[in-house]
Scaffold this motif. Structure first.
Motif, mmCIF file in Angstrom:
data_model
loop_
_atom_site.group_PDB
_atom_site.id
_atom_site.type_symbol
_atom_site.label_atom_id
_atom_site.label_comp_id
_atom_site.label_asym_id
_atom_site.label_seq_id
_atom_site.Cartn_x
_atom_site.Cartn_y
_atom_site.Cartn_z
ATOM 1 N N PHE A 6 1.697 22.347 -64.001
ATOM 2 C CA PHE A 6 1.562 22.792 -65.241
ATOM 3 C C PHE A 6 3.064 22.893 -66.039
ATOM 4 O O PHE A 6 3.127 22.785 -67.324
ATOM 5 N N ARG A 7 3.860 23.571 -64.991
ATOM 6 C CA ARG A 7 5.253 23.677 -65.535
ATOM 7 C C ARG A 7 5.802 22.401 -65.756
ATOM 8 O O ARG A 7 7.103 22.539 -66.615
ATOM 9 N N THR A 8 5.426 21.004 -65.344
ATOM 10 C CA THR A 8 6.223 19.973 -65.766
ATOM 11 C C THR A 8 5.766 19.571 -67.168
ATOM 12 O O THR A 8 6.471 18.403 -67.330
ATOM 13 N N ILE A 9 4.774 20.069 -67.840
ATOM 14 C CA ILE A 9 4.353 19.492 -69.062
ATOM 15 C C ILE A 9 5.479 19.747 -70.036
ATOM 16 O O ILE A 9 6.219 20.449 -70.203
ATOM 17 N N GLU A 10 5.908 18.637 -70.771
ATOM 18 C CA GLU A 10 6.979 18.751 -71.799
ATOM 19 C C GLU A 10 6.212 19.100 -73.104
ATOM 20 O O GLU A 10 5.533 18.099 -73.619
ATOM 21 N N TRP A 11 6.446 20.094 -73.298
ATOM 22 C CA TRP A 11 5.842 20.990 -74.703
ATOM 23 C C TRP A 11 6.665 20.493 -75.801
ATOM 24 O O TRP A 11 7.726 20.084 -75.727
ATOM 25 N N ARG A 12 5.958 20.254 -77.038
ATOM 26 C CA ARG A 12 6.663 19.936 -78.275
ATOM 27 C C ARG A 12 7.245 20.815 -78.747
ATOM 28 O O ARG A 12 6.795 22.040 -78.961
ATOM 29 N N GLY A 13 8.572 20.716 -79.035
ATOM 30 C CA GLY A 13 9.373 21.813 -79.659
ATOM 31 C C GLY A 13 9.231 21.868 -81.087
ATOM 32 O O GLY A 13 8.028 21.291 -81.666
ATOM 33 N N THR A 14 10.080 22.518 -81.831
ATOM 34 C CA THR A 14 10.057 22.739 -83.137
ATOM 35 C C THR A 14 10.829 21.813 -84.067
ATOM 36 O O THR A 14 10.711 21.619 -85.424
ATOM 37 N N ALA A 15 11.747 21.057 -83.213
ATOM 38 C CA ALA A 15 12.392 20.255 -84.005
ATOM 39 C C ALA A 15 11.825 18.846 -84.235
ATOM 40 O O ALA A 15 11.937 17.603 -83.610
ATOM 41 N N VAL A 16 10.566 18.842 -84.965
ATOM 42 C CA VAL A 16 9.896 17.640 -85.597
ATOM 43 C C VAL A 16 9.685 17.479 -86.786
ATOM 44 O O VAL A 16 9.932 18.325 -87.674
ATOM 45 N N CYS A 17 9.413 15.806 -87.193
ATOM 46 C CA CYS A 17 9.061 15.738 -88.445
ATOM 47 C C CYS A 17 8.042 16.392 -89.151
ATOM 48 O O CYS A 17 6.837 16.926 -88.258
ATOM 49 N N GLN A 18 8.148 17.340 -90.162
ATOM 50 C CA GLN A 18 7.227 18.052 -90.602
ATOM 51 C C GLN A 18 5.760 17.478 -90.919
ATOM 52 O O GLN A 18 4.774 18.188 -90.945
ATOM 53 N N ARG A 19 6.027 16.262 -91.259
ATOM 54 C CA ARG A 19 4.813 15.534 -91.330
ATOM 55 C C ARG A 19 3.893 15.208 -90.316
ATOM 56 O O ARG A 19 2.703 15.564 -89.869
ATOM 57 N N CYS A 20 4.450 14.244 -89.539
ATOM 58 C CA CYS A 20 3.785 13.679 -88.307
ATOM 59 C C CYS A 20 4.172 14.286 -86.870
ATOM 60 O O CYS A 20 3.355 13.809 -85.984
ATOM 61 N N GLY A 21 5.042 15.234 -86.695
ATOM 62 C CA GLY A 21 5.267 15.722 -85.585
ATOM 63 C C GLY A 21 6.410 15.223 -84.641
ATOM 64 O O GLY A 21 6.373 15.371 -83.634
ATOM 65 N N LEU A 22 6.826 14.181 -84.984
ATOM 66 C CA LEU A 22 7.567 13.191 -84.118
ATOM 67 C C LEU A 22 8.694 13.957 -83.860
ATOM 68 O O LEU A 22 9.435 14.695 -84.602
ATOM 69 N N LEU A 23 9.216 14.046 -82.377
ATOM 70 C CA LEU A 23 10.030 14.898 -81.913
ATOM 71 C C LEU A 23 11.561 14.272 -82.352
ATOM 72 O O LEU A 23 11.568 12.837 -82.108
ATOM 73 N N ILE A 24 12.358 15.198 -82.711
ATOM 74 C CA ILE A 24 13.586 14.670 -83.143
ATOM 75 C C ILE A 24 14.736 15.257 -82.006
ATOM 76 O O ILE A 24 14.779 16.216 -81.776
ATOM 77 N N GLU A 25 15.551 14.216 -81.821
ATOM 78 C CA GLU A 25 16.514 14.573 -80.530
ATOM 79 C C GLU A 25 17.885 15.298 -81.274
ATOM 80 O O GLU A 25 18.909 14.600 -81.033
ATOM 81 N N ALA A 26 17.753 16.231 -82.067
ATOM 82 C CA ALA A 26 18.909 16.824 -82.682
ATOM 83 C C ALA A 26 18.531 18.197 -83.433
ATOM 84 O O ALA A 26 17.426 18.558 -83.106
ATOM 85 N N ARG A 27 19.519 18.775 -83.535
ATOM 86 C CA ARG A 27 19.254 20.282 -83.961
ATOM 87 C C ARG A 27 18.978 20.191 -85.426
ATOM 88 O O ARG A 27 19.611 19.460 -86.157
ATOM 89 N N VAL A 28 17.861 20.560 -85.918
ATOM 90 C CA VAL A 28 17.712 20.497 -87.263
ATOM 91 C C VAL A 28 17.366 22.127 -87.850
ATOM 92 O O VAL A 28 16.857 22.854 -87.267
ATOM 93 N N THR A 29 18.111 22.167 -89.317
ATOM 94 C CA THR A 29 17.797 23.544 -90.045
ATOM 95 C C THR A 29 16.985 23.353 -91.112
ATOM 96 O O THR A 29 16.755 24.503 -91.741
ATOM 97 N N HIS A 30 16.469 22.289 -91.176
ATOM 98 C CA HIS A 30 15.583 22.218 -92.584
ATOM 99 C C HIS A 30 14.329 21.191 -92.248
ATOM 100 O O HIS A 30 14.558 20.713 -91.328
#
Ligand code: ZN
Ligand code: ZN
Length: 250
Positions: free
Chosen positions: A48-72
């Motif tokens: 269970f611990r190995t599941i890679e959860w989706r963070g909050t740095a995602v495209c607001q539309r489709c949820g694509l994970l962004i490999e960067a820090r986003v502030t907006h």
């Protein structure tokens, strides 16, 4: 605060029943095969611990994970080029490791007993990213009848039904029909996927959809072409808002 005696007794009885069942029918982890050490489900703590959860740095539309820090809030390149028909899509985890293995067993290996585990992950995702109380209907991505006959079930429909129970919202599985069997999308690019699923769905009863907020459910989302096509149909039929949630994102 102390729990009332009755609920404590009930909880003890349930725990005892689970323990007895576990002795008779040990639950094996879908990830590593060892006996499951959690009170419920088919996944051990370690897996269970190995599941890679989706963070909050995602495209607001489709949820694509962004490999960067986003502030907006922002839309990814794909969503800017071809805006999807859904308003927002989110996934519980990354389609990798144990999650990929579980989904594979669930979809192709007849492991329908994994439905509760996967629906639980989906439930957490929906509560985190959507106003669950505003969902009017839970709608699974339909499977073509021929494919469903071969597989014996539609994995998205099982997930949608289990999620709907948790959300206490109606699951409306037959609002949509798959009118055309589409070849597998696995080796197709985004453009080909969009072509592949064009006109593959139809809304059976627009009256159910009109003015409503629909939550579309599938097991995995890759480019989002299928979910977008489903959403386009729901929107054309008058849906006010279309959200989408999947267990994993490819
Ligand atoms: Zn395990
Ligand atoms: Zn996007």
């Amino acid at each position: 605060m102390q729990r009332p005696v009755v609920t404590t007794l009930l909880a003890d009885a349930t725990a005892a029943a689970v323990a007895v069942l576990d002795l008779a029918f040990p639950r094996h982890c879908a990830g590593c095969g060892r006996t499951v050490d959690r009170p419920q489900g088919h996944l051990c703590w370690e897996c269970f611990r190995t599941i890679e959860w989706r963070g909050t740095a995602v495209c607001q539309r489709c949820g694509l994970l962004i490999e960067a820090r986003v502030t907006h809030a922002f839309d990814c390149h794909a969503c800017q080029e071809h805006p999807p028909a859904f308003d927002r899509a989110r996934s519980a985890g990354r389609f990798a490791g144990v999650l990929r293995e579980m989904l594979h067993q669930f979809k192709y290996g007849g492991a329908t007993w994994l439905c509760a585990d996967l629906a639980e992950l989906l439930h957490g995702c929906v509560l985190a990213h959507f106003a669950a109380a505003e969902v009017d209907m839970v709608v699974p991505v339909p499977l073509h009848t021929q494919k469903q006959r071969e597989r014996g079930y539609n994995q998205a429909a099982l997930l949608a039904a289990a999620l709907a129970r948790r959300l206490q919202r109606p699951c409306v599985a037959d609002v949509l029909a798959r009118t055309r069997a589409t070849p597998t999308q696995t080796h197709l690019h985004a453009n080909q996927r969009r072509q592949n699923v064009r006109q593959a769905f139809a809304v059976r009863s627009p009256a159910w959809v009109r003015g409503r907020t629909a939550l579309v459910i599938d097991d995995v989302m890759t480019t989002g072409a299928t979910i977008s096509e489903v959403s386009a149909n729901l929107k054309r039929a008058g849906a006010w808002r279309v959200w989408a949630a999947t267990v994993a994102r490819g």
